[in-house]
Design a protein around this motif. Structure first.
Motif, PDB file in Angstrom:
ATOM      1  N   PHE A 124       0.840  -1.188   0.000  1.00  0.00           N
ATOM      2  CA  PHE A 124       0.000   0.000   0.000  1.00  0.00           C
ATOM      3  C   PHE A 124       0.881   1.246   0.000  1.00  0.00           C
ATOM      4  CE2 PHE A 124      -3.776   2.376   0.887  1.00  0.00           C
ATOM      5  CZ  PHE A 124      -3.365   3.435   1.690  1.00  0.00           C
ATOM      6  N   GLY A 125       0.577   2.176  -0.906  1.00  0.00           N
ATOM      7  CA  GLY A 125       1.359   3.396  -1.005  1.00  0.00           C
ATOM      8  C   GLY A 125       2.559   3.315  -1.921  1.00  0.00           C
ATOM      9  N   GLY A 126       2.831   2.133  -2.428  1.00  0.00           N
ATOM     10  CA  GLY A 126       3.981   1.937  -3.298  1.00  0.00           C
ATOM     11  C   GLY A 126       3.716   2.339  -4.735  1.00  0.00           C
ATOM     12  N   SER A 127       4.705   2.075  -5.571  1.00  0.00           N
ATOM     13  CA  SER A 127       4.626   2.480  -6.982  1.00  0.00           C
ATOM     14  C   SER A 127       5.020   1.328  -7.891  1.00  0.00           C
ATOM     15  CB  SER A 127       5.570   3.666  -7.255  1.00  0.00           C
ATOM     16  OG  SER A 127       5.219   4.787  -6.508  1.00  0.00           O
ATOM     17  N   LEU A 128       4.471   1.355  -9.080  1.00  0.00           N
ATOM     18  CA  LEU A 128       4.862   0.443 -10.152  1.00  0.00           C
ATOM     19  C   LEU A 128       4.791   1.197 -11.462  1.00  0.00           C
ATOM     20  CD1 LEU A 128       2.942  -2.897  -9.385  1.00  0.00           C
ATOM     21  CD2 LEU A 128       5.422  -2.573  -9.330  1.00  0.00           C
ATOM     22  N   ARG A 129       5.587   0.753 -12.419  1.00  0.00           N
ATOM     23  CA  ARG A 129       5.531   1.318 -13.762  1.00  0.00           C
ATOM     24  C   ARG A 129       5.280   0.198 -14.751  1.00  0.00           C
ATOM     25  NH1 ARG A 129      10.240   3.461 -17.699  1.00  0.00           N
ATOM     26  NH2 ARG A 129       9.221   5.264 -18.624  1.00  0.00           N
ATOM     27  N   LEU A 130       4.126   0.278 -15.419  1.00  0.00           N
ATOM     28  CA  LEU A 130       3.792  -0.698 -16.448  1.00  0.00           C
ATOM     29  C   LEU A 130       4.256  -0.203 -17.806  1.00  0.00           C
ATOM     30  CD1 LEU A 130       0.117  -1.618 -15.434  1.00  0.00           C
ATOM     31  CD2 LEU A 130       2.276  -2.479 -14.510  1.00  0.00           C
ATOM     32  N   SER A 131       4.638  -1.159 -18.642  1.00  0.00           N
ATOM     33  CA  SER A 131       5.022  -0.844 -20.022  1.00  0.00           C
ATOM     34  C   SER A 131       4.178  -1.665 -20.977  1.00  0.00           C
ATOM     35  CB  SER A 131       6.501  -1.172 -20.259  1.00  0.00           C
ATOM     36  OG  SER A 131       7.345  -0.420 -19.434  1.00  0.00           O
ATOM     37  N   CYS A 132       3.917  -1.088 -22.135  1.00  0.00           N
ATOM     38  CA  CYS A 132       3.203  -1.783 -23.198  1.00  0.00           C
ATOM     39  C   CYS A 132       3.923  -1.496 -24.500  1.00  0.00           C
ATOM     40  CB  CYS A 132       1.760  -1.314 -23.267  1.00  0.00           C
ATOM     41  SG  CYS A 132       0.857  -1.972 -24.691  1.00  0.00           S
ATOM     42  N   ALA A 133       4.579  -2.508 -25.026  1.00  0.00           N
ATOM     43  CA  ALA A 133       5.366  -2.343 -26.244  1.00  0.00           C
ATOM     44  C   ALA A 133       4.635  -2.970 -27.427  1.00  0.00           C
ATOM     45  CB  ALA A 133       6.733  -2.992 -26.078  1.00  0.00           C
ATOM     46  N   ALA A 134       4.428  -2.161 -28.462  1.00  0.00           N
ATOM     47  CA  ALA A 134       3.792  -2.641 -29.682  1.00  0.00           C
ATOM     48  C   ALA A 134       4.869  -2.935 -30.718  1.00  0.00           C
ATOM     49  CB  ALA A 134       2.814  -1.603 -30.212  1.00  0.00           C
ATOM     50  N   SER A 135       4.737  -4.074 -31.368  1.00  0.00           N
ATOM     51  CA  SER A 135       5.706  -4.431 -32.406  1.00  0.00           C
ATOM     52  C   SER A 135       4.981  -5.072 -33.576  1.00  0.00           C
ATOM     53  CB  SER A 135       6.755  -5.395 -31.848  1.00  0.00           C
ATOM     54  OG  SER A 135       6.143  -6.588 -31.414  1.00  0.00           O
ATOM     55  N   ILE A 138       3.378  -1.763 -38.250  1.00  0.00           N
ATOM     56  CA  ILE A 138       2.614  -0.622 -37.758  1.00  0.00           C
ATOM     57  C   ILE A 138       2.906   0.596 -38.613  1.00  0.00           C
ATOM     58  CG2 ILE A 138       2.314   0.961 -35.817  1.00  0.00           C
ATOM     59  CD1 ILE A 138       3.199  -1.394 -33.992  1.00  0.00           C
ATOM     60  N   PHE A 139       1.839   1.261 -39.075  1.00  0.00           N
ATOM     61  CA  PHE A 139       2.044   2.534 -39.772  1.00  0.00           C
ATOM     62  C   PHE A 139       2.108   3.660 -38.750  1.00  0.00           C
ATOM     63  CE2 PHE A 139       2.169   5.125 -43.500  1.00  0.00           C
ATOM     64  CZ  PHE A 139       1.546   6.306 -43.152  1.00  0.00           C
ATOM     65  N   SER A 140       1.105   3.678 -37.867  1.00  0.00           N
ATOM     66  CA  SER A 140       1.112   4.635 -36.768  1.00  0.00           C
ATOM     67  C   SER A 140       0.154   4.142 -35.692  1.00  0.00           C
ATOM     68  CB  SER A 140       0.724   6.035 -37.240  1.00  0.00           C
ATOM     69  OG  SER A 140      -0.619   6.057 -37.680  1.00  0.00           O
ATOM     70  N   ILE A 141       0.292   4.703 -34.515  1.00  0.00           N
ATOM     71  CA  ILE A 141      -0.576   4.338 -33.392  1.00  0.00           C
ATOM     72  C   ILE A 141      -1.461   5.530 -33.068  1.00  0.00           C
ATOM     73  CG2 ILE A 141      -0.693   3.605 -31.003  1.00  0.00           C
ATOM     74  CD1 ILE A 141       1.987   2.216 -31.387  1.00  0.00           C
ATOM     75  N   ASN A 142      -2.773   5.324 -33.140  1.00  0.00           N
ATOM     76  CA  ASN A 142      -3.716   6.421 -32.893  1.00  0.00           C
ATOM     77  C   ASN A 142      -3.895   6.695 -31.414  1.00  0.00           C
ATOM     78  OD1 ASN A 142      -4.296   6.838 -35.683  1.00  0.00           O
ATOM     79  ND2 ASN A 142      -5.623   5.058 -35.646  1.00  0.00           N
ATOM     80  N   ALA A 143      -3.950   5.650 -30.626  1.00  0.00           N
ATOM     81  CA  ALA A 143      -4.149   5.819 -29.187  1.00  0.00           C
ATOM     82  C   ALA A 143      -3.720   4.539 -28.483  1.00  0.00           C
ATOM     83  CB  ALA A 143      -5.608   6.119 -28.855  1.00  0.00           C
ATOM     84  N   MET A 144      -3.291   4.704 -27.254  1.00  0.00           N
ATOM     85  CA  MET A 144      -2.980   3.542 -26.421  1.00  0.00           C
ATOM     86  C   MET A 144      -3.709   3.722 -25.099  1.00  0.00           C
ATOM     87  SD  MET A 144       1.016   2.703 -27.288  1.00  0.00           S
ATOM     88  CE  MET A 144       0.941   0.963 -26.839  1.00  0.00           C
ATOM     89  N   ASP A 152       6.535   6.613 -25.621  1.00  0.00           N
ATOM     90  CA  ASP A 152       7.761   6.857 -26.371  1.00  0.00           C
ATOM     91  C   ASP A 152       7.476   6.435 -27.801  1.00  0.00           C
ATOM     92  OD1 ASP A 152      10.243   6.766 -27.620  1.00  0.00           O
ATOM     93  OD2 ASP A 152      11.275   6.079 -25.826  1.00  0.00           O
ATOM     94  N   ASN A 153       7.276   7.405 -28.667  1.00  0.00           N
ATOM     95  CA  ASN A 153       6.909   7.098 -30.054  1.00  0.00           C
ATOM     96  C   ASN A 153       8.010   6.327 -30.784  1.00  0.00           C
ATOM     97  OD1 ASN A 153       4.381   8.339 -29.922  1.00  0.00           O
ATOM     98  ND2 ASN A 153       5.232  10.340 -30.417  1.00  0.00           N
ATOM     99  N   THR A 154       9.253   6.565 -30.405  1.00  0.00           N
ATOM    100  CA  THR A 154      10.359   5.895 -31.091  1.00  0.00           C
ATOM    101  C   THR A 154      10.369   4.401 -30.794  1.00  0.00           C
ATOM    102  OG1 THR A 154      11.939   6.264 -29.292  1.00  0.00           O
ATOM    103  CG2 THR A 154      11.741   8.000 -30.961  1.00  0.00           C
TER     104      THR A 154
END
Length: 120
Positions: free
Chosen positions: A14-25, A28-34, A72-74
């Protein structure tokens, strides 16, 4: 074909932190929304956060001020920084991406999810 791979889930106090990542591969021409979703009582799922191609963001009321979505678009990767976590944030978090394919077709893709567990 496109793949979404989530990572970063885990067990936190409780009170802690996490960072989630979602990598698309893939093709792909472009990503409209995530978006990040999680199951919610009485609903199929709750939209936790969204970031558009223009970097506009929106959040569920339950996470405003605690969670931050970025990208991160790159790397075709979205992140969900989760701070001040509460036990009620415990859920499997799913990434969704609305992707413009090279053939100009828009397609929705989903990841397999990553489990977040917050202990009290």
């Amino acid at each position: 074909q496109v793949q979404l791979v989530e990572s970063g889930g885990g067990l936190v106090q409780f009170g802690g932190s996490l960072r989630l990542s979602c990598a698309a591969s893939g093709d792909i021409f472009s990503i409209n929304a995530m978006r990040w979703y999680r199951p919610a009582p009485g609903k199929q799922r709750e939209l936790v956060a969204v970031i558009t191609s223009g970097a506009n963001t929106n959040y569920a009321d339950s996470v405003k001020g605690r969670f931050t979505i970025s990208k991160d678009n790159t790397k075709n990767t979205a992140y969900l920084q989760m701070n001040s976590l509460k036990p009620e944030d415990t859920a499997r978090y799913y990434c969704n991406a609305f992707i413009l394919m090279p053939n100009m077709e828009n397609v929705d893709y989903w990841g397999q999810g990553t489990q977040v567990t917050v202990s009290s």
